[in-house]
Write an enzyme that holds these catalytic residues in place. Sequence first.
Site, PDB file in Angstrom:
ATOM      1  N   SER A  85     -11.390 -38.289 -25.619  1.00 46.02           N
ATOM      2  CA  SER A  85     -10.895 -38.081 -24.255  1.00 46.02           C
ATOM      3  C   SER A  85     -12.037 -38.191 -23.252  1.00 46.02           C
ATOM      4  O   SER A  85     -13.144 -37.713 -23.512  1.00 46.02           O
ATOM      5  CB  SER A  85     -10.287 -36.689 -24.189  1.00 46.02           C
ATOM      6  OG  SER A  85     -10.036 -36.316 -22.865  1.00 46.02           O
TER       7      SER A  85
ATOM      8  N   TYR B 156     -10.280 -27.407 -25.490  1.00 49.23           N
ATOM      9  CA  TYR B 156      -9.718 -28.682 -25.947  1.00 49.23           C
ATOM     10  C   TYR B 156     -10.783 -29.781 -25.920  1.00 49.23           C
ATOM     11  O   TYR B 156     -11.002 -30.486 -26.918  1.00 49.23           O
ATOM     12  CB  TYR B 156      -8.509 -29.092 -25.077  1.00 49.23           C
ATOM     13  CG  TYR B 156      -8.162 -30.551 -25.253  1.00 49.23           C
ATOM     14  CD1 TYR B 156      -7.530 -31.000 -26.404  1.00 49.23           C
ATOM     15  CD2 TYR B 156      -8.521 -31.491 -24.277  1.00 49.23           C
ATOM     16  CE1 TYR B 156      -7.244 -32.356 -26.574  1.00 49.23           C
ATOM     17  CE2 TYR B 156      -8.240 -32.838 -24.444  1.00 49.23           C
ATOM     18  CZ  TYR B 156      -7.599 -33.266 -25.600  1.00 49.23           C
ATOM     19  OH  TYR B 156      -7.348 -34.612 -25.760  1.00 49.23           O
TER      20      TYR B 156
ATOM     21  N   LYS C  28     -12.924 -32.195 -28.898  1.00 50.49           N
ATOM     22  CA  LYS C  28     -13.077 -33.656 -28.961  1.00 50.49           C
ATOM     23  C   LYS C  28     -14.559 -34.028 -29.042  1.00 50.49           C
ATOM     24  O   LYS C  28     -14.954 -34.906 -29.821  1.00 50.49           O
ATOM     25  CB  LYS C  28     -12.417 -34.303 -27.732  1.00 50.49           C
ATOM     26  CG  LYS C  28     -10.906 -34.167 -27.717  1.00 50.49           C
ATOM     27  CD  LYS C  28     -10.267 -34.958 -28.857  1.00 50.49           C
ATOM     28  CE  LYS C  28      -8.796 -34.713 -28.997  1.00 50.49           C
ATOM     29  NZ  LYS C  28      -8.173 -35.415 -30.119  1.00 50.49           N
TER      30      LYS C  28
HETATM   31  P1  NAD Z   1       1.055 -35.765 -28.752  1.00 52.90           P
HETATM   32  O1  NAD Z   1       1.038 -34.282 -28.791  1.00 52.90           O
HETATM   33  O2  NAD Z   1       2.252 -36.437 -28.188  1.00 52.90           O
HETATM   34  O3  NAD Z   1       0.785 -36.346 -30.207  1.00 52.90           O
HETATM   35  C1  NAD Z   1       0.007 -35.675 -31.174  1.00 52.90           C
HETATM   36  C2  NAD Z   1       0.829 -35.629 -32.450  1.00 52.90           C
HETATM   37  O4  NAD Z   1       0.056 -34.979 -33.474  1.00 52.90           O
HETATM   38  C3  NAD Z   1       2.125 -34.837 -32.292  1.00 52.90           C
HETATM   39  O5  NAD Z   1       3.194 -35.614 -32.766  1.00 52.90           O
HETATM   40  C4  NAD Z   1       1.905 -33.601 -33.147  1.00 52.90           C
HETATM   41  O6  NAD Z   1       3.110 -33.121 -33.707  1.00 52.90           O
HETATM   42  C5  NAD Z   1       0.922 -34.111 -34.180  1.00 52.90           C
HETATM   43  N1  NAD Z   1       0.084 -33.079 -34.781  1.00 52.90           N
HETATM   44  C6  NAD Z   1      -0.630 -32.096 -34.178  1.00 52.90           C
HETATM   45  N2  NAD Z   1      -1.270 -31.359 -35.084  1.00 52.90           N
HETATM   46  C7  NAD Z   1      -0.964 -31.881 -36.304  1.00 52.90           C
HETATM   47  C8  NAD Z   1      -1.338 -31.566 -37.624  1.00 52.90           C
HETATM   48  N3  NAD Z   1      -2.140 -30.514 -37.901  1.00 52.90           N
HETATM   49  N4  NAD Z   1      -0.862 -32.331 -38.633  1.00 52.90           N
HETATM   50  C9  NAD Z   1      -0.031 -33.374 -38.368  1.00 52.90           C
HETATM   51  N5  NAD Z   1       0.355 -33.718 -37.145  1.00 52.90           N
HETATM   52  C10 NAD Z   1      -0.112 -32.981 -36.115  1.00 52.90           C
HETATM   53  O7  NAD Z   1      -0.252 -36.235 -27.972  1.00 52.90           O
HETATM   54  P2  NAD Z   1      -0.673 -37.698 -27.484  1.00 52.90           P
HETATM   55  O8  NAD Z   1      -0.660 -37.683 -26.008  1.00 52.90           O
HETATM   56  O9  NAD Z   1       0.046 -38.723 -28.237  1.00 52.90           O
HETATM   57  O10 NAD Z   1      -2.198 -37.661 -27.925  1.00 52.90           O
HETATM   58  C11 NAD Z   1      -2.645 -38.263 -29.130  1.00 52.90           C
HETATM   59  C12 NAD Z   1      -4.130 -38.014 -29.279  1.00 52.90           C
HETATM   60  O11 NAD Z   1      -4.799 -38.546 -28.136  1.00 52.90           O
HETATM   61  C13 NAD Z   1      -4.533 -36.556 -29.354  1.00 52.90           C
HETATM   62  O12 NAD Z   1      -5.615 -36.450 -30.260  1.00 52.90           O
HETATM   63  C14 NAD Z   1      -4.981 -36.240 -27.955  1.00 52.90           C
HETATM   64  O13 NAD Z   1      -5.914 -35.185 -27.917  1.00 52.90           O
HETATM   65  C15 NAD Z   1      -5.634 -37.549 -27.558  1.00 52.90           C
HETATM   66  N6  NAD Z   1      -5.685 -37.766 -26.101  1.00 52.90           N
HETATM   67  C16 NAD Z   1      -4.514 -37.690 -25.378  1.00 52.90           C
HETATM   68  C17 NAD Z   1      -4.576 -37.871 -24.003  1.00 52.90           C
HETATM   69  C18 NAD Z   1      -3.337 -37.742 -23.163  1.00 52.90           C
HETATM   70  O14 NAD Z   1      -3.460 -37.470 -21.956  1.00 52.90           O
HETATM   71  N7  NAD Z   1      -2.143 -37.939 -23.705  1.00 52.90           N
HETATM   72  C19 NAD Z   1      -5.807 -38.170 -23.381  1.00 52.90           C
HETATM   73  C20 NAD Z   1      -6.955 -38.247 -24.159  1.00 52.90           C
HETATM   74  C21 NAD Z   1      -6.873 -38.050 -25.529  1.00 52.90           C
HETATM   75  C1  WQD Z   2      -3.811 -35.673 -12.795  1.00 52.71           C
HETATM   76  C2  WQD Z   2      -3.920 -35.374 -11.299  1.00 52.71           C
HETATM   77  C3  WQD Z   2      -4.043 -33.037 -10.802  1.00 52.71           C
HETATM   78  C4  WQD Z   2      -0.011 -32.050 -12.209  1.00 52.71           C
HETATM   79  C5  WQD Z   2      -5.667 -34.199 -18.405  1.00 52.71           C
HETATM   80  C6  WQD Z   2      -6.689 -33.691 -19.383  1.00 52.71           C
HETATM   81  C7  WQD Z   2      -7.427 -34.837 -20.016  1.00 52.71           C
HETATM   82  C8  WQD Z   2      -6.492 -35.852 -20.597  1.00 52.71           C
HETATM   83  C9  WQD Z   2      -5.472 -36.274 -19.610  1.00 52.71           C
HETATM   84  C10 WQD Z   2      -6.204 -35.236 -22.907  1.00 52.71           C
HETATM   85  C11 WQD Z   2      -4.922 -34.270 -10.972  1.00 52.71           C
HETATM   86  C12 WQD Z   2      -2.777 -33.625 -10.241  1.00 52.71           C
HETATM   87  C13 WQD Z   2      -1.175 -32.701 -11.881  1.00 52.71           C
HETATM   88  C14 WQD Z   2       0.821 -31.547 -11.164  1.00 52.71           C
HETATM   89  C15 WQD Z   2      -0.733 -32.416  -9.549  1.00 52.71           C
HETATM   90  N1  WQD Z   2      -5.776 -35.336 -21.725  1.00 52.71           N
HETATM   91  N2  WQD Z   2      -1.540 -32.878 -10.570  1.00 52.71           N
HETATM   92  N3  WQD Z   2       0.424 -31.757  -9.868  1.00 52.71           N
HETATM   93  O1  WQD Z   2      -6.083 -33.220 -15.457  1.00 52.71           O
HETATM   94  O2  WQD Z   2      -6.691 -35.661 -15.053  1.00 52.71           O
HETATM   95  O3  WQD Z   2      -6.311 -34.869 -17.349  1.00 52.71           O
HETATM   96  O4  WQD Z   2      -4.815 -35.133 -19.054  1.00 52.71           O
HETATM   97  O5  WQD Z   2      -7.258 -35.579 -23.373  1.00 52.71           O
HETATM   98  O6  WQD Z   2      -8.209 -34.281 -21.016  1.00 52.71           O
HETATM   99  O7  WQD Z   2      -7.603 -32.871 -18.702  1.00 52.71           O
HETATM  100  O8  WQD Z   2      -4.378 -35.074 -15.828  1.00 52.71           O
HETATM  101  O9  WQD Z   2      -2.020 -35.434 -15.262  1.00 52.71           O
HETATM  102  O10 WQD Z   2      -2.862 -33.063 -15.454  1.00 52.71           O
HETATM  103  O11 WQD Z   2      -3.582 -34.460 -13.513  1.00 52.71           O
HETATM  104  O12 WQD Z   2      -1.052 -32.575  -8.371  1.00 52.71           O
HETATM  105  O13 WQD Z   2       1.873 -30.923 -11.386  1.00 52.71           O
HETATM  106  O14 WQD Z   2      -2.645 -34.874 -10.856  1.00 52.71           O
HETATM  107  O15 WQD Z   2      -4.585 -32.085  -9.919  1.00 52.71           O
HETATM  108  O16 WQD Z   2      -5.518 -34.626  -9.747  1.00 52.71           O
HETATM  109  P1  WQD Z   2      -5.942 -34.635 -15.829  1.00 52.71           P
HETATM  110  P2  WQD Z   2      -3.128 -34.473 -15.072  1.00 52.71           P
END
Ligand code: NAD
Ligand code: WQD
Length: 341
Positions: free
Chosen positions: A125, A149, A153
């Site tokens: 992330s 979190y 990572k």
């Molecule tokens: P998500 O929660 O939709 O998907 C994660 C999946 O992993 C889920 O289906 C959950 O049930 C499964 N899971 C969790 N723990 C588990 C375990 N112990 N064993 C088996 N399955 C398990 O999230 P996503 O948005 O698809 O994110 C996928 C990956 O990308 C994650 O590692 C997340 O941290 C990373 N990531 C997501 C974002 C984002 O904003 N969506 C941003 C950066 C990084």
């Molecule tokens: C985006 C913008 C908020 C909600 C997070 C995690 C990051 C990654 C992605 C996993 C910001 C604004 C949000 C709302 C708002 N995930 N906002 N009203 O915070 O950039 O990133 O998700 O790895 O690790 O930190 O994403 O979508 O929460 O916010 O105004 O109800 O929207 O302030 O400017 P963020 P977000």
Amino acid sequence: MLVTGAAGFIGSHTCVDLLTAGYRVVGVDNFVNSSPRAVERIREVAGPAGANLEFVELDVRDSAALSKLLAVTPVAAVVHFAALKAVGESVALPVEYYDTNLNATLRLVDALREHGPRRLIFSSSCSIHGDVDVLPIREDAPSRPTNPYSRTKAMCEQILADLCVAEPDWHVVALRYFNPVGAHPSGLLGEDPRGTPNNLMPYLQQVAVGRREFLTVFGDDYPTPDGTGVRDYIHVVDLAEGHRAALEHLADAAGFRAINLGTGVGTSVRQLLEAFGAACGHELPYRVAGRRAGDVAELYADPSHAAETIGWRASRGLAEMCRDAWEFQRHNPGGYDGAGA
Ligand code: NAD
Ligand code: WQD
């Protein structure tokens, strides 16, 4: 390919992309944050290639189950999505986050050391950087995570980098996502968070479909062009394609490498509100409130390393992200299981 977290938002789209590109996929998930319906939808969207998906319900921390699976089902590489991902929840439940995110990665590495393959894509992330001094964010920007979190990572990246030094036959890529949004254009797969969405796009989707009354804009006094926060939103299908590009690149690059997956384009909350309103055909109600604790003004990627190393660039813009997210939400107003929250 083995895909952990296959039923999740990014995992499900990546499974479809891999299947339609001709790969055989073994998906695993424990459904802690997803629905078995997503697995059915992957098969449906992938069409005839959906028959090449094998799915096993397991917890990635369960070494015995993982070992058993890999012993009978050899795979060429692993994409490891399974993790808990809500920043706010991680502050309230740090032990659960360290347990799931670190142990899932460690137990997976154990199983791969025993059975192979030593080829892994890790979901990282952009939030590992915390408050950044320099934009756009390059991969070599300092790692200063500000919540449990993001620390999980950063720690997993460190563990994998150390592993690659000790055991040079490993090929590992940490893909650092910016803000993944959007959905599959079929309207069948998308983001279906449990409970109240924490993130902007899924919240907006639920406002658009009438599940939430209005969006709360967290601050309009940031030093950005319109005062609202700026982020690098990336279409989940572009992200899925980035994983395939990285997998294809793994074949020739040993060691550990981190790569940003972003577009390089910053979009403000107000711009996203407008774009989503245009996609769904009506203005979305919002109220401006104070800043959310821990938020920064502006974050966007320098995506050039991905283009140079894995030949990948995002190709979908904001209008497409909103159109596809809306298509999913309007066809699935209560999410996959129809219940909503
Ligand atoms: P998500 O929660 O939709 O998907 C994660 C999946 O992993 C889920 O289906 C959950 O049930 C499964 N899971 C969790 N723990 C588990 C375990 N112990 N064993 C088996 N399955 C398990 O999230 P996503 O948005 O698809 O994110 C996928 C990956 O990308 C994650 O590692 C997340 O941290 C990373 N990531 C997501 C974002 C984002 O904003 N969506 C941003 C950066 C990084
Ligand atoms: C985006 C913008 C908020 C909600 C997070 C995690 C990051 C990654 C992605 C996993 C910001 C604004 C949000 C709302 C708002 N995930 N906002 N009203 O915070 O950039 O990133 O998700 O790895 O690790 O930190 O994403 O979508 O929460 O916010 O105004 O109800 O929207 O302030 O400017 P963020 P977000």
